[in-house]
Design a protein around this motif. Structure first.
Motif, PDB file in Angstrom:
ATOM      1  N   ILE A 208       0.959  -1.476  -0.175  1.00  0.00           N
ATOM      2  CA  ILE A 208      -0.266  -0.060   0.080  1.00  0.00           C
ATOM      3  C   ILE A 208       1.022   1.202   0.231  1.00  0.00           C
ATOM      4  CG2 ILE A 208      -2.009   1.340   1.168  1.00  0.00           C
ATOM      5  CD1 ILE A 208      -2.606  -1.726   2.577  1.00  0.00           C
ATOM      6  N   LEU A 209       0.506   2.016  -0.592  1.00  0.00           N
ATOM      7  CA  LEU A 209       1.594   3.722  -1.105  1.00  0.00           C
ATOM      8  C   LEU A 209       1.025   4.577  -1.413  1.00  0.00           C
ATOM      9  CD1 LEU A 209       3.711   1.936  -4.388  1.00  0.00           C
ATOM     10  CD2 LEU A 209       4.524   1.850  -1.600  1.00  0.00           C
ATOM     11  N   GLY A 210       1.565   5.541  -0.412  1.00  0.00           N
ATOM     12  CA  GLY A 210       0.314   6.641  -1.222  1.00  0.00           C
ATOM     13  C   GLY A 210       1.423   7.461  -2.675  1.00  0.00           C
ATOM     14  N   LYS A 211       0.689   8.162  -3.275  1.00  0.00           N
ATOM     15  CA  LYS A 211       1.110   8.438  -3.998  1.00  0.00           C
ATOM     16  C   LYS A 211       1.716  10.875  -3.940  1.00  0.00           C
ATOM     17  CE  LYS A 211      -1.542   6.593  -7.883  1.00  0.00           C
ATOM     18  NZ  LYS A 211      -3.436   7.162  -8.604  1.00  0.00           N
ATOM     19  N   VAL A 215       8.403  10.925   1.972  1.00  0.00           N
ATOM     20  CA  VAL A 215       9.057  10.074   2.747  1.00  0.00           C
ATOM     21  C   VAL A 215       9.685   9.131   1.195  1.00  0.00           C
ATOM     22  CG1 VAL A 215       9.927   8.701   4.541  1.00  0.00           C
ATOM     23  CG2 VAL A 215       8.058  10.077   5.147  1.00  0.00           C
ATOM     24  N   LEU A 216       8.576   8.610   0.547  1.00  0.00           N
ATOM     25  CA  LEU A 216       8.916   7.575  -0.025  1.00  0.00           C
ATOM     26  C   LEU A 216       8.291   7.505  -1.142  1.00  0.00           C
ATOM     27  CD1 LEU A 216       8.376   3.918   2.352  1.00  0.00           C
ATOM     28  CD2 LEU A 216      10.127   4.521   1.314  1.00  0.00           C
ATOM     29  N   ASN A 217       9.284   7.423  -2.291  1.00  0.00           N
ATOM     30  CA  ASN A 217       9.285   8.305  -3.346  1.00  0.00           C
ATOM     31  C   ASN A 217       7.890   7.255  -4.388  1.00  0.00           C
ATOM     32  OD1 ASN A 217       9.192   8.092  -6.801  1.00  0.00           O
ATOM     33  ND2 ASN A 217       9.990   9.921  -5.928  1.00  0.00           N
ATOM     34  N   TYR A 218       6.482   7.330  -4.392  1.00  0.00           N
ATOM     35  CA  TYR A 218       5.512   6.979  -5.169  1.00  0.00           C
ATOM     36  C   TYR A 218       5.962   5.608  -6.379  1.00  0.00           C
ATOM     37  CZ  TYR A 218       1.089   4.854  -6.902  1.00  0.00           C
ATOM     38  OH  TYR A 218       0.531   3.929  -7.437  1.00  0.00           O
ATOM     39  N   GLU A 219       7.014   6.121  -7.584  1.00  0.00           N
ATOM     40  CA  GLU A 219       7.137   5.633  -9.018  1.00  0.00           C
ATOM     41  C   GLU A 219       8.677   4.722  -8.703  1.00  0.00           C
ATOM     42  OE1 GLU A 219       5.459   6.027 -11.782  1.00  0.00           O
ATOM     43  OE2 GLU A 219       4.284   7.607 -10.947  1.00  0.00           O
ATOM     44  N   ILE A 225       7.765  -4.393  -6.733  1.00  0.00           N
ATOM     45  CA  ILE A 225       6.374  -5.725  -6.966  1.00  0.00           C
ATOM     46  C   ILE A 225       6.307  -6.345  -8.548  1.00  0.00           C
ATOM     47  CG2 ILE A 225       5.769  -5.327  -4.746  1.00  0.00           C
ATOM     48  CD1 ILE A 225       3.208  -4.078  -7.078  1.00  0.00           C
ATOM     49  N   GLU A 226       7.896  -5.619  -9.008  1.00  0.00           N
ATOM     50  CA  GLU A 226       7.331  -6.094 -10.942  1.00  0.00           C
ATOM     51  C   GLU A 226       7.178  -7.509 -10.932  1.00  0.00           C
ATOM     52  OE1 GLU A 226      10.705  -3.434 -13.004  1.00  0.00           O
ATOM     53  OE2 GLU A 226       9.004  -1.912 -12.701  1.00  0.00           O
ATOM     54  N   ASP A 227       6.955  -7.793 -11.779  1.00  0.00           N
ATOM     55  CA  ASP A 227       7.295  -9.397 -11.721  1.00  0.00           C
ATOM     56  C   ASP A 227       7.364 -10.288 -10.303  1.00  0.00           C
ATOM     57  OD1 ASP A 227       8.180  -8.693 -14.312  1.00  0.00           O
ATOM     58  OD2 ASP A 227      10.267  -9.017 -13.866  1.00  0.00           O
ATOM     59  N   THR A 228       6.001  -9.943  -9.761  1.00  0.00           N
ATOM     60  CA  THR A 228       6.083 -10.692  -8.247  1.00  0.00           C
ATOM     61  C   THR A 228       4.250 -10.619  -8.072  1.00  0.00           C
ATOM     62  OG1 THR A 228       5.481  -8.464  -6.905  1.00  0.00           O
ATOM     63  CG2 THR A 228       7.596  -9.549  -6.911  1.00  0.00           C
ATOM     64  N   THR A 229       3.762 -11.662  -7.804  1.00  0.00           N
ATOM     65  CA  THR A 229       2.186 -11.783  -6.562  1.00  0.00           C
ATOM     66  C   THR A 229       1.403 -10.439  -6.435  1.00  0.00           C
ATOM     67  OG1 THR A 229       2.383 -13.099  -5.708  1.00  0.00           O
ATOM     68  CG2 THR A 229       2.455 -13.717  -7.984  1.00  0.00           C
ATOM     69  N   ALA A 230       2.857  -9.955  -5.517  1.00  0.00           N
ATOM     70  CA  ALA A 230       2.265  -8.537  -4.734  1.00  0.00           C
ATOM     71  C   ALA A 230       1.098  -8.313  -5.506  1.00  0.00           C
ATOM     72  CB  ALA A 230       3.344  -8.269  -4.190  1.00  0.00           C
ATOM     73  N   GLU A 231       0.468  -7.334  -4.331  1.00  0.00           N
ATOM     74  CA  GLU A 231      -0.700  -6.672  -4.653  1.00  0.00           C
ATOM     75  C   GLU A 231      -1.054  -5.140  -4.510  1.00  0.00           C
ATOM     76  OE1 GLU A 231      -5.369  -6.750  -2.801  1.00  0.00           O
ATOM     77  OE2 GLU A 231      -4.679  -7.845  -2.401  1.00  0.00           O
TER      78      GLU A 231
END
Length: 258
Positions: A208-211, A215-219, A225-231
């Motif tokens: 879960i990310l905030g756009k 603190v954490l850059n969204y992009e 999570i590229e190439d993972t099954t993470a939602e």
């Protein structure tokens, strides 16, 4: 509130409700009280455990560096103490780093993992430098550092709208002992990269990310999570989704828990 002793250090936790176990881990400068509304909401259907991480809330500091593995061992100790063999873990920010360390050390004890405004990536050199600066700043002016650090977690457009909520978060943050702040910064600075945990697909993962997270850059954090099954669930606001996006977060977590 309940306590146990871990390496002669008092650890405080709460345990509410019955059913499938959910562990909620707070972030840096926060404590288990942050989850109160979520405990009330989810304990109607689940057994909900909240833990004060080392040097936060009512848990004492343990030495000069709180490695994420130290906190993961604390989580394991609490679960052992209340006889829980498997749980869904939700970690906010630093709590997410702890959840990932727990996933590495105790993979069989994780049913699902939710990272809330958190990352599996290690600190960049710039972030490490910023943590060293933060340690210096908090030693020089504790109250000013804490106050500024909390305000900076919210997206700019929410700083006025949520002024009252932000003051409550600051009040709780100011209870964090200096040693707890320094030891946590030192621990976050040296934490390992754990992107491989998301790629292994051993258990369901929700990110879960905030756009507008300051603190954490969204992009940048989408790449983990590229190439993972993470939602992925994205909100339009900042680093404090549990306050900035309260109702949407309850819905997202409810879906994931089911």
């Amino acid at each position: 509130m309940k306590t146990l002793l871990y390496k002669n250090t008092t650890i405080s936790y709460s345990d509410s409700g019955k059913g499938n176990a959910i562990v909620l881990l707070h972030g840096f400068l926060e404590n288990k009280k942050m989850w109160k509304e979520y405990v009330d909401f989810f304990s109607e259907k689940y057994r909900v455990i909240t833990i004060d991480l080392l040097g936060h809330g009512e848990s004492e500091p343990l030495g000069y560096v709180h490695e994420m593995e130290d906190n993961a061992n604390v989580v394991n100790e609490v679960l052992k103490n209340i006889k829980i063999e498997k749980a869904i873990i939700v970690g906010h920010s630093m709590g997410g780093y702890v959840a990932l360390a727990f996933a590495e050390l105790y993979p069989d004890k994780i049913q699902k993992l939710a990272l809330l405004n958190s990352t599996s990536k290690e600190d960049s050199e710039e972030r490490k430098l910023n943590r060293t600066r933060a340690i210096k700043a908090v030693k020089q002016n504790y109250a000013s550092f804490v106050s500024l650090a909390i305000a900076n977690l919210f997206s700019e457009n929410n700083r006025t709208r949520l002024a009252e909520e932000i003051e409550k978060v600051k009040t709780e943050a100011l209870k964090t002992p200096l040693q707890g702040i320094i030891a946590s910064q030192e621990g976050m600075k040296i934490r390992k990269d754990r992107e491989w945990i998301l790629k292994e697909n051993r258990f369901p993962v929700l990110l879960i990310l905030g756009k507008k997270d300051p603190v954490l850059n969204y992009e940048e954090n989408l790449s983990q999570i590229e190439d993972t099954t993470a939602e992925l669930v994205s909100f339009e606001d900042g680093h404090m989704s549990q306050i900035e996006n309260k109702e949407e977060l309850k819905i997202a977590l409810s879906h994931f828990f089911e």
